[in-house]
Design an enzyme around this catalytic site. Structure first.
Site, PDB file in Angstrom:
ATOM      1  N   MET A  30      40.245  39.098  46.094  1.00 21.54           N
ATOM      2  CA  MET A  30      39.873  39.022  47.514  1.00 21.54           C
ATOM      3  C   MET A  30      41.027  38.419  48.317  1.00 21.54           C
ATOM      4  O   MET A  30      40.840  37.962  49.451  1.00 21.54           O
ATOM      5  CB  MET A  30      38.599  38.199  47.686  1.00 21.54           C
ATOM      6  N   ALA A  32      44.300  35.894  49.465  1.00 19.45           N
ATOM      7  CA  ALA A  32      44.696  34.480  49.485  1.00 19.45           C
ATOM      8  C   ALA A  32      45.225  34.143  48.085  1.00 19.45           C
ATOM      9  O   ALA A  32      44.758  33.221  47.419  1.00 19.45           O
ATOM     10  CB  ALA A  32      43.547  33.569  49.908  1.00 19.45           C
ATOM     11  N   LEU A  33      46.185  34.945  47.678  1.00 24.71           N
ATOM     12  CA  LEU A  33      46.609  34.948  46.271  1.00 24.71           C
ATOM     13  C   LEU A  33      47.298  33.643  45.862  1.00 24.71           C
ATOM     14  O   LEU A  33      47.973  33.006  46.660  1.00 24.71           O
ATOM     15  CB  LEU A  33      47.541  36.132  46.011  1.00 24.71           C
ATOM     16  N   GLY A  36      46.700  31.729  39.856  1.00 26.39           N
ATOM     17  CA  GLY A  36      45.605  32.249  39.023  1.00 26.39           C
ATOM     18  C   GLY A  36      45.615  33.768  39.056  1.00 26.39           C
ATOM     19  O   GLY A  36      45.571  34.437  38.007  1.00 26.39           O
ATOM     20  N   HIS A  37      45.707  34.325  40.261  1.00 27.08           N
ATOM     21  CA  HIS A  37      45.761  35.787  40.401  1.00 27.08           C
ATOM     22  C   HIS A  37      47.027  36.340  39.740  1.00 27.08           C
ATOM     23  O   HIS A  37      46.984  37.356  39.041  1.00 27.08           O
ATOM     24  CB  HIS A  37      45.778  36.181  41.887  1.00 27.08           C
ATOM     25  N   GLN A 155      30.658  36.001  36.233  1.00 26.62           N
ATOM     26  CA  GLN A 155      31.086  37.290  36.789  1.00 26.62           C
ATOM     27  C   GLN A 155      31.681  38.179  35.688  1.00 26.62           C
ATOM     28  O   GLN A 155      31.434  39.393  35.651  1.00 26.62           O
ATOM     29  CB  GLN A 155      32.123  37.060  37.887  1.00 26.62           C
ATOM     30  N   SER A 188      41.208  30.240  45.771  1.00 29.94           N
ATOM     31  CA  SER A 188      41.548  30.523  47.172  1.00 29.94           C
ATOM     32  C   SER A 188      40.816  29.548  48.090  1.00 29.94           C
ATOM     33  O   SER A 188      41.322  29.158  49.138  1.00 29.94           O
ATOM     34  CB  SER A 188      41.139  31.951  47.534  1.00 29.94           C
TER      35      SER A 188
HETATM   36  P1  AMP Z   1      38.989  36.229  43.699  1.00 26.61           P
HETATM   37  O1  AMP Z   1      40.112  36.643  44.580  1.00 26.61           O
HETATM   38  O2  AMP Z   1      38.621  34.790  43.843  1.00 26.61           O
HETATM   39  O3  AMP Z   1      37.828  37.177  43.750  1.00 26.61           O
HETATM   40  O4  AMP Z   1      39.545  36.329  42.214  1.00 26.61           O
HETATM   41  C1  AMP Z   1      40.099  37.510  41.730  1.00 26.61           C
HETATM   42  C2  AMP Z   1      40.280  37.377  40.249  1.00 26.61           C
HETATM   43  O5  AMP Z   1      41.145  36.276  39.958  1.00 26.61           O
HETATM   44  C3  AMP Z   1      38.959  37.105  39.519  1.00 26.61           C
HETATM   45  O6  AMP Z   1      38.947  37.831  38.306  1.00 26.61           O
HETATM   46  C4  AMP Z   1      39.025  35.620  39.271  1.00 26.61           C
HETATM   47  O7  AMP Z   1      38.267  35.201  38.158  1.00 26.61           O
HETATM   48  C5  AMP Z   1      40.515  35.437  39.022  1.00 26.61           C
HETATM   49  N1  AMP Z   1      40.895  34.035  39.246  1.00 26.61           N
HETATM   50  C6  AMP Z   1      40.639  33.288  40.347  1.00 26.61           C
HETATM   51  N2  AMP Z   1      41.109  32.027  40.181  1.00 26.61           N
HETATM   52  C7  AMP Z   1      41.655  31.988  38.945  1.00 26.61           C
HETATM   53  C8  AMP Z   1      42.284  30.975  38.171  1.00 26.61           C
HETATM   54  N3  AMP Z   1      42.459  29.739  38.633  1.00 26.61           N
HETATM   55  N4  AMP Z   1      42.727  31.285  36.931  1.00 26.61           N
HETATM   56  C9  AMP Z   1      42.554  32.543  36.434  1.00 26.61           C
HETATM   57  N5  AMP Z   1      41.969  33.545  37.109  1.00 26.61           N
HETATM   58  C10 AMP Z   1      41.524  33.268  38.346  1.00 26.61           C
END
Ligand code: AMP
Length: 281
Positions: A30, A32-33, A36-37, A155, A188
């Site tokens: 979503m 705001a990379l 983790g992303h 999820q 994010s």
């Molecule tokens: P989001 O943009 O929050 O929907 O996350 C997109 C993907 O990045 C999802 O699969 C999340 O589980 C993964 N994600 C978010 N934060 C982290 C993190 N700190 N470490 C690993 N993966 C992450």
């Protein structure tokens, strides 16, 4: 890096990969990379020819209007970061591009109990929205693999169910949670924390780490209660749930599982920001 805005271009991208015999790894986000992303992108780069991320703040998965309205958006920085880390393509559709004039039949998956506990219970409709958007994206892109973070543990289990129901074979790669040096899970939503709230948020990881240290000798139900109360007594923290569960079913446990099968799940508001985290041990 190719920047793709329409479904038509995305299908073209997929077909070009097919014609040139290139495998596709998909990293849905979503935006705001953060690192983790990027860690998902990097893991994909090891396994596939082309890595494509998507950036789409999916309105249908937000049960809370304010959360949707306040969700951070940093598209220019996101694109820079993806270029810097060598991502091959990014799909950035508008809401209208995804849902407008779409001859798509609403799609659901029967999640059973998984849909009614923890995030399913606290965020009604959230997983339906996640399933809906991923189903659309999977159908369009038909990647060989999808990379998802265990930071959103439930999820990942939901997506596993979705893929069992899917016609297209897509391999789900589960990626470890990336944390800041002090343990805070990168998210994010952390961008919305004030410096003081960020300090307060560290208590989530601290509590989970302390619980883990008490394995396997302490009484689980006492641990759950005392950490719920302890966290809730901290200014600016409101715990939604803290539980110790079986890592394969997410069912609450009252006696310890063997190593590697115990999971702490936590969701709490720090100020106005809702954070989730988990720890497997
Ligand atoms: P989001 O943009 O929050 O929907 O996350 C997109 C993907 O990045 C999802 O699969 C999340 O589980 C993964 N994600 C978010 N934060 C982290 C993190 N700190 N470490 C690993 N993966 C992450």
């Amino acid at each position: 890096m190719e920047i793709i805005y329409t479904k038509k271009e995305l299908i073209q991208y997929r077909d070009n990969c097919r014609i040139s015999n290139k495998t596709i790894g998909f990293v849905p986000t979503m935006g705001a990379l953060h690192m983790g992303h990027i860690s998902l992108v990097q893991q994909a780069q090891k396994n596939v020819d082309n890595v494509i991320a998507s950036i789409f703040i999916n309105p249908t998965q937000f049960n809370n209007k304010d959360d949707f309205k306040n969700y951070p958006s940093t598209i220019d920085q996101d694109i820079e970061l993806l270029i810097q880390y060598g991502c091959n393509a990014v799909f950035i559709p508008t809401v209208d591009e995804i849902y407008g004039q779409y001859d798509y039949q609403p799609f659901t998956v029967d999640l059973g109990d998984l849909g009614n506990i923890f995030e399913g219970e606290k965020r009604p409709g959230h997983f339906d929205g996640v399933i809906e958007i991923l189903h659309i994206l999977f159908e369009l892109l038909q990647p060989n693999q999808v990379y998802m973070g265990l930071k959103d543990y439930q999820q990942v289990m939901v997506v596993e169910k979705l893929l069992q129901n899917n016609d297209v074979p897509i391999q789900l790669i589960k990626c470890a949670t990336i944390r800041e040096k002090d343990g805070l899970a990168i998210s994010s939503r952390n961008k919305r924390l004030s410096p003081e709230e960020r300090e307060t948020a560290l208590n989530l990881f601290k509590s989970m780490s302390e619980i883990k240290e008490k394995y396997p000798f302490s009484d689980i139900s006492i641990l759950k209660k005392s950490y719920f109360n302890q966290l809730n007594s901290i200014d600016n923290i409101e715990v939604e749930y803290i539980d110790i569960v079986d890592s394969q079913t997410l069912k609450s446990i009252n006696s310890w599982n063997p190593p590697g099968k115990n999971l702490i799940l936590i969701a709490a508001f720090v100020g106005k920001v809702r954070l989730i985290d988990n720890l497997l041990f």
